[in-house]
Scaffold this active site. Structure first.
Site, PDB file in Angstrom:
ATOM      1  N   HIS A 167      -9.910   1.125   4.740  1.00 39.13           N
ATOM      2  CA  HIS A 167      -8.651   1.327   5.464  1.00 39.13           C
ATOM      3  C   HIS A 167      -8.892   2.322   6.602  1.00 39.13           C
ATOM      4  O   HIS A 167      -9.672   3.267   6.453  1.00 39.13           O
ATOM      5  CB  HIS A 167      -7.585   1.854   4.503  1.00 39.13           C
ATOM      6  CG  HIS A 167      -6.218   1.850   5.116  1.00 39.13           C
ATOM      7  ND1 HIS A 167      -5.820   2.832   6.002  1.00 39.13           N
ATOM      8  CD2 HIS A 167      -5.183   0.990   4.996  1.00 39.13           C
ATOM      9  CE1 HIS A 167      -4.584   2.559   6.400  1.00 39.13           C
ATOM     10  NE2 HIS A 167      -4.172   1.449   5.804  1.00 39.13           N
ATOM     11  N   GLY A 192       2.534  -1.143   4.479  1.00 38.87           N
ATOM     12  CA  GLY A 192       2.517   0.287   4.157  1.00 38.87           C
ATOM     13  C   GLY A 192       3.930   0.807   3.979  1.00 38.87           C
ATOM     14  O   GLY A 192       4.563   0.592   2.950  1.00 38.87           O
ATOM     15  N   GLY A 193       4.456   1.464   5.015  1.00 43.13           N
ATOM     16  CA  GLY A 193       5.761   2.130   4.943  1.00 43.13           C
ATOM     17  C   GLY A 193       6.867   1.305   4.288  1.00 43.13           C
ATOM     18  O   GLY A 193       7.583   1.812   3.405  1.00 43.13           O
ATOM     19  N   GLU A 220      -5.953  -4.957  10.697  1.00 41.50           N
ATOM     20  CA  GLU A 220      -4.983  -3.872  10.848  1.00 41.50           C
ATOM     21  C   GLU A 220      -5.270  -3.101  12.137  1.00 41.50           C
ATOM     22  O   GLU A 220      -6.076  -2.162  12.136  1.00 41.50           O
ATOM     23  CB  GLU A 220      -5.095  -2.911   9.656  1.00 41.50           C
ATOM     24  CG  GLU A 220      -4.730  -3.531   8.338  1.00 41.50           C
ATOM     25  CD  GLU A 220      -4.024  -2.530   7.438  1.00 41.50           C
ATOM     26  OE1 GLU A 220      -2.905  -2.826   7.018  1.00 41.50           O
ATOM     27  OE2 GLU A 220      -4.575  -1.456   7.194  1.00 41.50           O
ATOM     28  N   GLU A 230      -7.301   4.762   7.614  1.00 39.25           N
ATOM     29  CA  GLU A 230      -7.089   6.182   7.252  1.00 39.25           C
ATOM     30  C   GLU A 230      -8.306   6.743   6.524  1.00 39.25           C
ATOM     31  O   GLU A 230      -8.613   7.924   6.646  1.00 39.25           O
ATOM     32  CB  GLU A 230      -5.797   6.310   6.424  1.00 39.25           C
ATOM     33  CG  GLU A 230      -4.572   6.119   7.313  1.00 39.25           C
ATOM     34  CD  GLU A 230      -3.367   5.499   6.638  1.00 39.25           C
ATOM     35  OE1 GLU A 230      -3.302   5.478   5.385  1.00 39.25           O
ATOM     36  OE2 GLU A 230      -2.476   5.002   7.369  1.00 39.25           O
ATOM     37  N   GLY A 256       2.088   2.186  11.165  1.00 36.83           N
ATOM     38  CA  GLY A 256       3.099   3.234  11.016  1.00 36.83           C
ATOM     39  C   GLY A 256       3.986   3.434  12.230  1.00 36.83           C
ATOM     40  O   GLY A 256       4.800   4.348  12.268  1.00 36.83           O
ATOM     41  N   SER A 276       2.836  -2.061  10.541  1.00 35.37           N
ATOM     42  CA  SER A 276       4.259  -2.110  10.873  1.00 35.37           C
ATOM     43  C   SER A 276       4.928  -3.432  10.463  1.00 35.37           C
ATOM     44  O   SER A 276       5.814  -3.921  11.165  1.00 35.37           O
ATOM     45  CB  SER A 276       4.482  -1.853  12.367  1.00 35.37           C
ATOM     46  OG  SER A 276       4.091  -0.535  12.684  1.00 35.37           O
ATOM     47  N   ASN A 285       0.859  -1.184   0.000  1.00 34.45           N
ATOM     48  CA  ASN A 285       0.000   0.000   0.000  1.00 34.45           C
ATOM     49  C   ASN A 285       0.897   1.236   0.000  1.00 34.45           C
ATOM     50  O   ASN A 285       1.459   1.595   1.036  1.00 34.45           O
ATOM     51  CB  ASN A 285      -0.895  -0.037   1.259  1.00 34.45           C
ATOM     52  CG  ASN A 285      -1.789   1.181   1.353  1.00 34.45           C
ATOM     53  OD1 ASN A 285      -1.856   1.993   0.441  1.00 34.45           O
ATOM     54  ND2 ASN A 285      -2.478   1.314   2.481  1.00 34.45           N
ATOM     55  N   TRP A 286       1.031   1.844  -1.172  1.00 33.86           N
ATOM     56  CA  TRP A 286       1.944   2.993  -1.291  1.00 33.86           C
ATOM     57  C   TRP A 286       1.306   4.279  -0.758  1.00 33.86           C
ATOM     58  O   TRP A 286       1.951   5.320  -0.735  1.00 33.86           O
ATOM     59  CB  TRP A 286       2.377   3.174  -2.754  1.00 33.86           C
ATOM     60  CG  TRP A 286       3.222   2.046  -3.279  1.00 33.86           C
ATOM     61  CD1 TRP A 286       3.742   1.000  -2.562  1.00 33.86           C
ATOM     62  CD2 TRP A 286       3.658   1.846  -4.637  1.00 33.86           C
ATOM     63  NE1 TRP A 286       4.464   0.161  -3.378  1.00 33.86           N
ATOM     64  CE2 TRP A 286       4.426   0.652  -4.662  1.00 33.86           C
ATOM     65  CE3 TRP A 286       3.476   2.534  -5.832  1.00 33.86           C
ATOM     66  CZ2 TRP A 286       5.015   0.160  -5.831  1.00 33.86           C
ATOM     67  CZ3 TRP A 286       4.053   2.047  -7.001  1.00 33.86           C
ATOM     68  CH2 TRP A 286       4.815   0.876  -7.002  1.00 33.86           C
ATOM     69  N   LYS A 287       0.053   4.203  -0.370  1.00 32.83           N
ATOM     70  CA  LYS A 287      -0.664   5.366   0.185  1.00 32.83           C
ATOM     71  C   LYS A 287      -0.463   6.592  -0.715  1.00 32.83           C
ATOM     72  O   LYS A 287      -0.360   6.450  -1.925  1.00 32.83           O
ATOM     73  CB  LYS A 287      -0.219   5.605   1.636  1.00 32.83           C
ATOM     74  CG  LYS A 287      -0.393   4.338   2.497  1.00 32.83           C
ATOM     75  CD  LYS A 287      -0.298   4.587   3.975  1.00 32.83           C
ATOM     76  CE  LYS A 287      -0.497   3.275   4.723  1.00 32.83           C
ATOM     77  NZ  LYS A 287      -0.473   3.424   6.177  1.00 32.83           N
TER      78      LYS A 287
HETATM   79  P1  PGA Z   1       2.363   0.388   7.883  1.00 25.55           P
HETATM   80  O1  PGA Z   1       0.926   0.590   7.214  1.00 25.55           O
HETATM   81  O2  PGA Z   1       2.933  -0.874   7.314  1.00 25.55           O
HETATM   82  O3  PGA Z   1       3.143   1.617   7.487  1.00 25.55           O
HETATM   83  O4  PGA Z   1       2.155   0.290   9.365  1.00 25.55           O
HETATM   84  C1  PGA Z   1       0.066  -0.483   7.035  1.00 25.55           C
HETATM   85  C2  PGA Z   1      -1.245  -0.016   6.457  1.00 25.55           C
HETATM   86  O5  PGA Z   1      -1.691   1.093   6.799  1.00 25.55           O
HETATM   87  O6  PGA Z   1      -1.853  -0.733   5.656  1.00 25.55           O
END
Ligand code: PGA
Length: 256
Positions: free
Chosen positions: A95, A234-235, A167, A97, A173, A213, A10-12
């Site tokens: 998600h 994500g990150g 999640e 977010e 994050g 994470s 997930n490159w957000k």
């Molecule tokens: P993260 O994000 O790996 O940066 O914790 C995961 C996500 O939001 O899907």
């Protein structure tokens, strides 16, 4: 038949088109194709089409990070599942977010799940409790409500085309994932809820991902948890070496 594992990047809201293409090229050089692990890239929406022209078939699949539940109409700025049809295999839905910053609630998530299925796209439904809910001892209730509402109109045929990602919001994050025990409990809760709704076979066949994470060092232990079939990253997915390492570790891991 063993379920194939799934690793989703997930490159957000990072990278422009050129940067997305560069990352794809680096991933392509550093990731080996494998039949047992599906590698799914979720770039920004504008990069989906350029990436679709460059990706090697059978090596990478594409996902959108979000889409709007109406198929078409006067909804300025939105992208529908219908418009994504044929371009992506998956869409990330609900998600945290989206829930936190854009006010998506469980009913919105349900409508998006319906729109995905109606358009032949597999929804990756994200669920998870926040810090407050965990500390108050409400984790199971929150997961239950999120699952039951999201799957509200999903038939026993359609449940085969649904992926659920656990999640925990408090671990996204932050650099440290939830513990094995916390993930185990949440995944068991997801399976129990799906079993109550659709029966044992559907619960056994459901693909459940863990996200928050995720980094290479944690992959082995996370994937050894009963019921976990993959990862939502994500990150770490923005760094080609880290993400290639996560994919390689997934290919090595003994999925359950
Ligand atoms: P993260 O994000 O790996 O940066 O914790 C995961 C996500 O939001 O899907």
């Amino acid at each position: 038949m063993a379920k194939s594992k799934l690793v989703v990047a997930n490159w957000k809201m990072h990278l422009n088109v050129a940067q997305s293409l560069t990352l794809l090229m680096r991933l392509d050089k550093n990731i080996e194709r494998s039949r047992d692990v599906e590698v799914v890239l979720a770039p920004g929406a504008f990069a989906l089409h350029p990436l679709s022209r460059e990706i090697k078939q059978n090596k990478f699949l594409l996902a959108a990070q979000n889409a709007y539940q109406k198929d078409e109409g006067a909804y300025t700025g939105e992208i529908s599942f219908t418009q994504l049809r044929g371009l992506v295999d998956y869409v990330i839905v609900g998600h945290s977010e989206r829930r936190i910053y854009f006010g998506e609630d469980n009913n919105t998530v349900r409508n998006k799940v319906q729109a995905a299925l109606r358009n032949g796209i597999t929804p990756i439904i994200c669920i998870g409790e926040n810090t407050h809910e965990r500390h108050a001892g409400h984790t199971k209730r929150v997961l239950h409500d999120q699952i039951v509402t999201a799957l509200g109109n999903v038939t026993s045929q359609e449940i085969k085309h649904v992926v659920i990602a656990y999640e925990p919001v408090w671990a996204i994050g932050g650099g440290t994932p939830a513990t094995v025990v916390q993930i185990e409990e949440a995944v068991a809760c997801i399976k129990d809820n799906v079993r109550d709704l659709y029966g044992k076979k559907a619960a056994d066949e459901l693909r459940v991902l863990y996200g928050a994470s995720v980094d290479e060092e944690f992959v082995g232990s996370i994937l050894s948890i009963k019921g976990v079939n993959g990862l939502l990253v994500g990150g770490a997915s923005l760094h080609y070496k880290k993400f290639a390492g996560i994919v390689a570790a997934t290919q090595k891991a003994d999925g359950k």
